[in-house]
Design a protein around this motif. Structure first.
Motif, PDB file in Angstrom:
ATOM      1  N   LEU A 572      -7.556  19.830 -16.577  1.00 14.86           N
ATOM      2  CA  LEU A 572      -8.893  20.639 -16.919  1.00 14.86           C
ATOM      3  C   LEU A 572      -8.861  20.944 -18.267  1.00 14.86           C
ATOM      4  CD1 LEU A 572      -8.695  23.320 -14.245  1.00 14.86           C
ATOM      5  CD2 LEU A 572     -10.339  21.409 -14.084  1.00 14.86           C
ATOM      6  N   LEU A 573      -7.960  20.456 -19.013  1.00 19.14           N
ATOM      7  CA  LEU A 573      -7.643  20.938 -20.615  1.00 19.14           C
ATOM      8  C   LEU A 573      -8.305  19.859 -21.417  1.00 19.14           C
ATOM      9  CD1 LEU A 573      -3.840  21.932 -20.693  1.00 19.14           C
ATOM     10  CD2 LEU A 573      -5.746  23.289 -20.888  1.00 19.14           C
ATOM     11  N   TYR A 574      -8.708  20.189 -22.516  1.00 17.39           N
ATOM     12  CA  TYR A 574      -9.440  19.632 -23.807  1.00 17.39           C
ATOM     13  C   TYR A 574      -8.830  20.522 -25.018  1.00 17.39           C
ATOM     14  CZ  TYR A 574     -13.403  22.936 -22.902  1.00 17.39           C
ATOM     15  OH  TYR A 574     -14.008  24.071 -22.848  1.00 17.39           O
ATOM     16  N   PHE A 575      -9.016  19.742 -26.190  1.00 17.19           N
ATOM     17  CA  PHE A 575      -8.816  20.502 -27.442  1.00 17.19           C
ATOM     18  C   PHE A 575      -9.981  20.840 -27.975  1.00 17.19           C
ATOM     19  CE2 PHE A 575      -4.914  18.078 -27.100  1.00 17.19           C
ATOM     20  CZ  PHE A 575      -3.951  18.983 -27.574  1.00 17.19           C
ATOM     21  N   VAL A 576     -10.164  22.005 -28.648  1.00 17.85           N
ATOM     22  CA  VAL A 576     -11.205  22.190 -29.508  1.00 17.85           C
ATOM     23  C   VAL A 576     -10.652  22.718 -30.999  1.00 17.85           C
ATOM     24  CG1 VAL A 576     -12.972  24.025 -29.758  1.00 17.85           C
ATOM     25  CG2 VAL A 576     -12.519  23.519 -27.731  1.00 17.85           C
ATOM     26  N   VAL A 577     -11.477  21.969 -32.102  1.00 23.79           N
ATOM     27  CA  VAL A 577     -11.154  22.182 -33.379  1.00 23.79           C
ATOM     28  C   VAL A 577     -12.408  22.642 -34.225  1.00 23.79           C
ATOM     29  CG1 VAL A 577     -10.385  21.221 -35.383  1.00 23.79           C
ATOM     30  CG2 VAL A 577      -9.463  20.443 -33.403  1.00 23.79           C
ATOM     31  N   GLY A 578     -12.633  23.911 -34.263  1.00 25.46           N
ATOM     32  CA  GLY A 578     -13.907  24.349 -34.745  1.00 25.46           C
ATOM     33  C   GLY A 578     -14.946  24.215 -33.676  1.00 25.46           C
ATOM     34  N   LEU A 579     -15.870  23.545 -33.695  1.00 26.84           N
ATOM     35  CA  LEU A 579     -16.929  23.546 -32.531  1.00 26.84           C
ATOM     36  C   LEU A 579     -16.576  21.902 -32.021  1.00 26.84           C
ATOM     37  CD1 LEU A 579     -20.193  25.128 -34.330  1.00 26.84           C
ATOM     38  CD2 LEU A 579     -18.430  25.875 -32.414  1.00 26.84           C
ATOM     39  N   GLU A 580     -15.684  21.241 -32.440  1.00 27.47           N
ATOM     40  CA  GLU A 580     -15.480  19.991 -31.835  1.00 27.47           C
ATOM     41  C   GLU A 580     -14.634  19.921 -30.712  1.00 27.47           C
ATOM     42  OE1 GLU A 580     -16.774  16.985 -33.011  1.00 27.47           O
ATOM     43  OE2 GLU A 580     -17.993  17.978 -34.742  1.00 27.47           O
ATOM     44  N   VAL A 581     -15.133  19.330 -29.690  1.00 29.12           N
ATOM     45  CA  VAL A 581     -14.391  19.229 -28.097  1.00 29.12           C
ATOM     46  C   VAL A 581     -13.581  17.649 -28.213  1.00 29.12           C
ATOM     47  CG1 VAL A 581     -14.356  19.268 -25.786  1.00 29.12           C
ATOM     48  CG2 VAL A 581     -15.852  20.588 -26.989  1.00 29.12           C
ATOM     49  N   ILE A 582     -12.196  17.881 -28.156  1.00 28.68           N
ATOM     50  CA  ILE A 582     -11.795  16.449 -28.392  1.00 28.68           C
ATOM     51  C   ILE A 582     -10.494  16.209 -26.900  1.00 28.68           C
ATOM     52  CG2 ILE A 582      -9.652  15.303 -29.423  1.00 28.68           C
ATOM     53  CD1 ILE A 582     -10.400  16.874 -31.974  1.00 28.68           C
ATOM     54  N   GLU A 583     -10.742  15.031 -26.281  1.00 27.51           N
ATOM     55  CA  GLU A 583     -10.257  14.763 -24.968  1.00 27.51           C
ATOM     56  C   GLU A 583      -8.673  15.229 -25.279  1.00 27.51           C
ATOM     57  OE1 GLU A 583     -11.537  10.902 -25.454  1.00 27.51           O
ATOM     58  OE2 GLU A 583     -13.340  11.171 -24.194  1.00 27.51           O
ATOM     59  N   LEU A 584      -8.069  15.579 -24.035  1.00 31.98           N
ATOM     60  CA  LEU A 584      -6.751  15.978 -24.265  1.00 31.98           C
ATOM     61  C   LEU A 584      -5.898  14.775 -24.377  1.00 31.98           C
ATOM     62  CD1 LEU A 584      -4.532  18.039 -23.477  1.00 31.98           C
ATOM     63  CD2 LEU A 584      -4.501  17.052 -21.340  1.00 31.98           C
ATOM     64  N   GLU A 585      -6.021  13.615 -24.022  1.00 30.55           N
ATOM     65  CA  GLU A 585      -5.330  12.400 -24.197  1.00 30.55           C
ATOM     66  C   GLU A 585      -5.156  11.868 -25.627  1.00 30.55           C
ATOM     67  OE1 GLU A 585      -3.242  11.070 -22.023  1.00 30.55           O
ATOM     68  OE2 GLU A 585      -3.783  12.700 -20.513  1.00 30.55           O
ATOM     69  N   GLN A 586      -6.245  12.205 -26.347  1.00 28.63           N
ATOM     70  CA  GLN A 586      -6.306  11.921 -27.724  1.00 28.63           C
ATOM     71  C   GLN A 586      -5.098  12.439 -28.839  1.00 28.63           C
ATOM     72  OE1 GLN A 586      -9.524  10.465 -29.862  1.00 28.63           O
ATOM     73  NE2 GLN A 586     -10.957  11.726 -28.498  1.00 28.63           N
ATOM     74  N   LEU A 587      -4.809  13.687 -28.433  1.00 31.09           N
ATOM     75  CA  LEU A 587      -3.684  14.790 -28.899  1.00 31.09           C
ATOM     76  C   LEU A 587      -2.663  15.130 -28.128  1.00 31.09           C
ATOM     77  CD1 LEU A 587      -6.083  17.008 -31.113  1.00 31.09           C
ATOM     78  CD2 LEU A 587      -4.949  14.664 -31.860  1.00 31.09           C
ATOM     79  N   LYS A 588      -2.610  14.495 -27.037  1.00 28.87           N
ATOM     80  CA  LYS A 588      -1.566  15.033 -26.047  1.00 28.87           C
ATOM     81  C   LYS A 588       0.108  14.716 -26.448  1.00 28.87           C
ATOM     82  CE  LYS A 588       0.105  14.720 -21.340  1.00 28.87           C
ATOM     83  NZ  LYS A 588      -0.003  14.034 -20.068  1.00 28.87           N
ATOM     84  N   GLU A 589      -0.002  13.580 -27.015  1.00 29.59           N
ATOM     85  CA  GLU A 589       1.277  12.945 -27.578  1.00 29.59           C
ATOM     86  C   GLU A 589       1.844  13.961 -28.753  1.00 29.59           C
ATOM     87  OE1 GLU A 589       3.707   9.061 -29.280  1.00 29.59           O
ATOM     88  OE2 GLU A 589       1.472   8.640 -28.569  1.00 29.59           O
ATOM     89  N   ARG A 590       0.947  14.449 -29.356  1.00 26.43           N
ATOM     90  CA  ARG A 590       1.407  15.006 -30.922  1.00 26.43           C
ATOM     91  C   ARG A 590       1.661  16.625 -30.182  1.00 26.43           C
ATOM     92  NH1 ARG A 590      -2.656  15.664 -35.972  1.00 26.43           N
ATOM     93  NH2 ARG A 590      -1.351  16.890 -37.263  1.00 26.43           N
ATOM     94  N   TYR A 591       0.981  16.995 -29.414  1.00 26.12           N
ATOM     95  CA  TYR A 591       1.115  18.391 -29.078  1.00 26.12           C
ATOM     96  C   TYR A 591       1.819  18.934 -27.820  1.00 26.12           C
ATOM     97  CZ  TYR A 591      -1.756  19.306 -33.485  1.00 26.12           C
ATOM     98  OH  TYR A 591      -2.046  19.506 -34.527  1.00 26.12           O
ATOM     99  N   TYR A 592       1.808  18.138 -26.744  1.00 29.38           N
ATOM    100  CA  TYR A 592       2.533  18.204 -25.506  1.00 29.38           C
ATOM    101  C   TYR A 592       3.825  18.725 -25.670  1.00 29.38           C
ATOM    102  CZ  TYR A 592       3.896  17.844 -20.633  1.00 29.38           C
ATOM    103  OH  TYR A 592       4.184  18.060 -19.257  1.00 29.38           O
ATOM    104  N   GLU A 593       4.424  19.696 -25.221  1.00 27.96           N
ATOM    105  CA  GLU A 593       5.877  20.241 -25.256  1.00 27.96           C
ATOM    106  C   GLU A 593       6.311  20.646 -23.982  1.00 27.96           C
ATOM    107  OE1 GLU A 593       9.335  21.048 -27.989  1.00 27.96           O
ATOM    108  OE2 GLU A 593       7.805  19.592 -27.898  1.00 27.96           O
ATOM    109  N   PRO A 594       6.963  19.817 -23.235  1.00 27.17           N
ATOM    110  CA  PRO A 594       7.237  20.306 -21.777  1.00 27.17           C
ATOM    111  C   PRO A 594       8.419  21.359 -22.060  1.00 27.17           C
ATOM    112  CG  PRO A 594       7.152  17.883 -21.861  1.00 27.17           C
ATOM    113  CD  PRO A 594       6.980  18.282 -23.282  1.00 27.17           C
ATOM    114  N   GLY A 595       8.438  22.049 -21.053  1.00 26.17           N
ATOM    115  CA  GLY A 595       9.575  23.535 -21.140  1.00 26.17           C
ATOM    116  C   GLY A 595       9.090  24.317 -22.521  1.00 26.17           C
ATOM    117  N   LEU A 596       8.069  24.376 -22.949  1.00 26.86           N
ATOM    118  CA  LEU A 596       7.683  25.058 -24.029  1.00 26.86           C
ATOM    119  C   LEU A 596       8.079  26.653 -24.224  1.00 26.86           C
ATOM    120  CD1 LEU A 596       6.111  25.339 -26.760  1.00 26.86           C
ATOM    121  CD2 LEU A 596       3.933  25.700 -25.757  1.00 26.86           C
ATOM    122  N   LEU A 597       7.859  27.098 -22.928  1.00 30.15           N
ATOM    123  CA  LEU A 597       7.891  28.601 -22.734  1.00 30.15           C
ATOM    124  C   LEU A 597       9.430  29.116 -22.986  1.00 30.15           C
ATOM    125  CD1 LEU A 597       6.402  31.590 -22.672  1.00 30.15           C
ATOM    126  CD2 LEU A 597       6.752  30.955 -20.403  1.00 30.15           C
ATOM    127  N   ALA A 598      10.338  28.268 -22.281  1.00 36.00           N
ATOM    128  CA  ALA A 598      11.780  28.237 -22.442  1.00 36.00           C
ATOM    129  C   ALA A 598      12.207  28.208 -23.755  1.00 36.00           C
ATOM    130  CB  ALA A 598      12.544  27.540 -21.395  1.00 36.00           C
TER     131      ALA A 598
END
Length: 720
Positions: A572-598
């Protein structure tokens, strides 16, 4: 109010009507605004906020009003107004305010989006179809109760209805076929058909959105949160967060996810961890298997219970303590206090001797919101009634009474003082039961005032911030800091002596709950914006935001843009930069961090990656399209942003016809791309459908080629 897309108020229509505003609408050309409200008033405004016209159409209160769409009956749209009134009248009027026709026995009305006809309800749950002259074309008997909700699909072919007797139906106006089924009997607030008109998305009053087919089969469930996050608690060791979101779910901060065990509920429940962290005090009831949601569900009542979340076992509290609105444990877990919802009575249960005592005192009744807290040494109990904060010994004997009209309280960790939010006070001393009580009376309004008392009722310090209400209070583990969650969306920190230190800013609505982690290095807050945030105590910096989509799916984000999420939430996720909606897969490699909370909380040895924030994302150019249907030309204009201009791809009916419509060109020794181009559509005639509406789509890339825009489309029909 009229807002811009970036959230700024463009116009404020102050006192638009004398009374409640019932309906608003834009004209089809976007140049005018219609408002309906007050008693029976309709007004038309231009975008500057200037009142253009006002109509008084009926003697009864208006319910809704809307402009006519652009169609064959109204070439530009907006020349007619369809209105409904609470006395069961529907009117069709022109912009001069003259009623051209009206019908009775109708409380709901919609324009067919194609502009061919008008649809209303009728007696005994009928659906009636009218032409623009008010002539009845067809009537469909539904054989039900009065229709409560009505919506029309974009093509005007399908009508969704709901009534409390027969439930939900979809009516096909071309065939008269009715698809009747009961979708759970929940009142509908909004409905939308999918573009292909094969499915329907419903939003109900129980914070639920559901996607179904026309056979009534549930395809997807979107369960929202029932209220602001004030039904939340942090375990004594600081590793678990319990949250009530239709089910009581437990968030394991060390594992960085929601545990696969939960307890069902229908309504928000107060929840409190026992001192050993194994039990949760909560409101319960009878569990049933719910065929509507295909899961076990709790029949709501106020009965108090203890849930051992480790082995999923229950312990019902003794008779007399069953009506729970607030509950607290003593520090050793021996005593348990509950406050009732209907009888407004407090009880103390000695879990060791199984003895229960009703708490009585000199003062007013317990309010529905009943703050209470045991001292850490177990010798005293603090209870806020609707008139005073009262201090008891643990055996239930009243020894002191402070602070009229309190809203929140908190004991210090050394058990020698307590906080109370409420008015600023004068002093009055009197005798009660051979004990001297120091009472405080109101000097000025109770905005942002916190007082620290010792056990004798003496004032030790005051903490003040004007024009906010205090929703929650807490001491730091060493009692050197005081934390307050405020109504303006900010948590505030003071030194124990009263010096303001920090403000924790990031929530977009009132802070409903706040607490220090056991080590004092972090603070946990919850808000009516339905997020939970973790902060660095000493810098005021936000460390992470926790978002609970339901009791199963979750998202964790950091201010830099790093994120982690459950598999269900990831879809269900997507990125929003300002008013721009960007598909998750386009930035997932850059920002996805498994185990982030720990990693944020220091439970993992892995370091937290440093990434550039969203403000450094190299955005693709702004795309503008213009279609010349006479010459079959598509004109594309690109406005470069910080990401420059890359390739441009063109599609017809989802078929890519040009992978690179903007190739690199040499200008001198420099390679560049154009910011304007024209595409001749004639060579691609074979991709167009002769008897249907065609969609031409363009996507533009940034100069580096790794980020592309959302699809920009224009519709095109081949000339006859």
């Amino acid at each position: 109010m009229l807002w811009t897309l970036d959230g700024k108020i463009a116009r404020d229509f102050i006192n638009a009507h004398d009374g409640e505003l019932h309906s608003v609408a834009f004209s089809p050309n976007g140049k005018f605004i219609l408002t309906a409200g007050g008693y029976n008033s309709i007004k038309i405004w231009d975008l500057t906020g200037t009142e253009y016209r006002e109509y008084l159409l009926q003697e009864n209160t208006i319910k809704s009003a809307t402009f006519s769409p652009a169609c064959s009956n109204d070439s530009t749209g907006g020349h007619f107004i369809l209105s409904t009134f609470y006395d069961g009248i529907v009117t069709f009027s022109n912009l001069d305010g003259r009623v051209l026709w009206q019908v009775g026995s109708a409380s709901l009305a919609r324009f067919d989006p194609q502009g061919k006809f008008i649809i209303t309800d009728g007696p005994s749950g009928q659906i009636r179809v009218w032409d623009w002259k008010g002539k009845l074309q067809r009537a469909f008997p539904i054989n039900g109760d009065e229709i409560d909700f009505l919506e029309v699909s974009k093509s005007g072919r399908l009508v969704f209805t709901f009534d409390s007797q027969k439930g939900a139906r979809v009516l096909d106006l071309t065939t008269g076929k009715k698809m009747s089924y009961n979708w759970g009997g929940k009142p509908y607030k909004t409905v939308a058909f999918t573009p292909d008109e094969k499915y329907v998305l419903t939003g109900t009053r129980n914070y639920m959105a559901q996607l179904r087919d026309f056979a009534g089969k549930l395809l997807m469930n979107f369960a929202g949160k029932a209220n602001a996050w004030n039904t939340i608690d942090l375990s004594p060791d600081g590793r678990l967060i319990a949250v009530d979101s239709r089910e009581t779910a437990i968030w394991d901060l060390q594992a960085g996810k929601i545990l696969d065990i939960r307890y069902p509920s229908d309504y928000p429940s107060p929840i409190t961890f026992s001192p050993d962290g194994q039990w949760l005090l909560m409101r319960g009831g009878s569990i049933i298997e719910d065929s509507y949601s295909n899961r076990r569900r709790l029949l709501y009542n106020t009965r108090a219970l203890l849930w051992n979340w480790r082995n999923d076992s229950l312990q019902i509290l003794p008779e007399g303590m069953s009506k729970l609105i607030t509950g607290v444990f003593s520090a050793d877990g021996r005593f348990l206090l509950t406050c009732g919802a209907q009888d407004r009575v407090a009880y103390i249960w000695d879990r060791q001797s199984d003895k229960i005592e009703q708490l009585t005192w000199d003062g007013s009744e317990i309010p529905f919101h009943c703050p209470a807290e045991f001292s850490r040494d177990g010798k005293h109990l603090l209870l806020a009634s609707s008139g005073y904060v009262t201090l008891f010994r643990s055996d239930g004997r009243q020894i002191s009474k402070e602070s009229p009209k309190p809203s929140e309280i908190a004991f210090s960790h050394d058990s020698q003082s307590f906080l109370s939010s409420g008015p600023s006070f004068g002093t009055l001393t009197r005798r009660f039961n051979q004990i001297t009580l120091t009472e405080r009376y109101d000097l000025y309004p109770s905005f942002g005032n916190i007082t620290r008392f010792n056990l004798d009722g003496d004032t030790l310090a005051r903490y003040t911030h004007e024009n906010v209400f205090i929703n929650t209070l807490a001491f730091s583990p060493d009692d050197q800091l005081v934390l307050a969650g405020c109504s303006d969306g900010i948590a505030r920190l003071w030194a124990a002596k009263g010096t303001p230190l920090l403000e924790y800013k990031g929530h977009t609505s009132t802070v409903t709950w706040a607490k220090f982690f056991p080590d004092g290095q972090h603070i946990l807050t919850a808000s009516a914006d339905q997020t939970i945030k973790i902060w660095d105590t000493h810098t005021g910096q936000e460390r992470a935001t926790l978002i609970l989509l339901d009791s199963t799916d979750w998202v964790v984000t950091t201010p830099s843009g790093l994120f982690d999420a459950s598999p269900g939430a990831m879809r269900l996720l997507y990125f929003v930069v300002g008013l721009e909606v960007i598909e998750l897969e386009q930035l997932k490699e850059r920002y996805y961090e498994p185990g982030l909370l720990a990693k944020v909380m220091g439970f993992s040895d892995e370091p937290l990656r440093e990434v550039d924030g969203f403000d450094s994302v190299a955005l693709y150019p702004v795309v503008r399209l213009q279609l010349d249907t006479q010459q079959n030309l598509l004109r594309i204009r690109l406005s470069p942003r910080d990401g420059g201009v890359g390739k441009v791809s063109v599609f017809i009916n989802n078929k890519e016809i040009k992978e690179e419509a903007n190739p690199l060109k040499f200008r001198g020794f420099q390679k560049i791309r154009d910011t304007a181009m024209t595409i001749d559509l004639t060579p691609f005639a074979r991709y167009f459908l002769a008897d249907s509406l065609n969609v031409i789509t363009v996507r533009a890339y940034n100069e580096a080629g790794w980020l592309k825009s959302a699809p920009h489309s224009v519709e095109y029909r081949l000339p006859a």
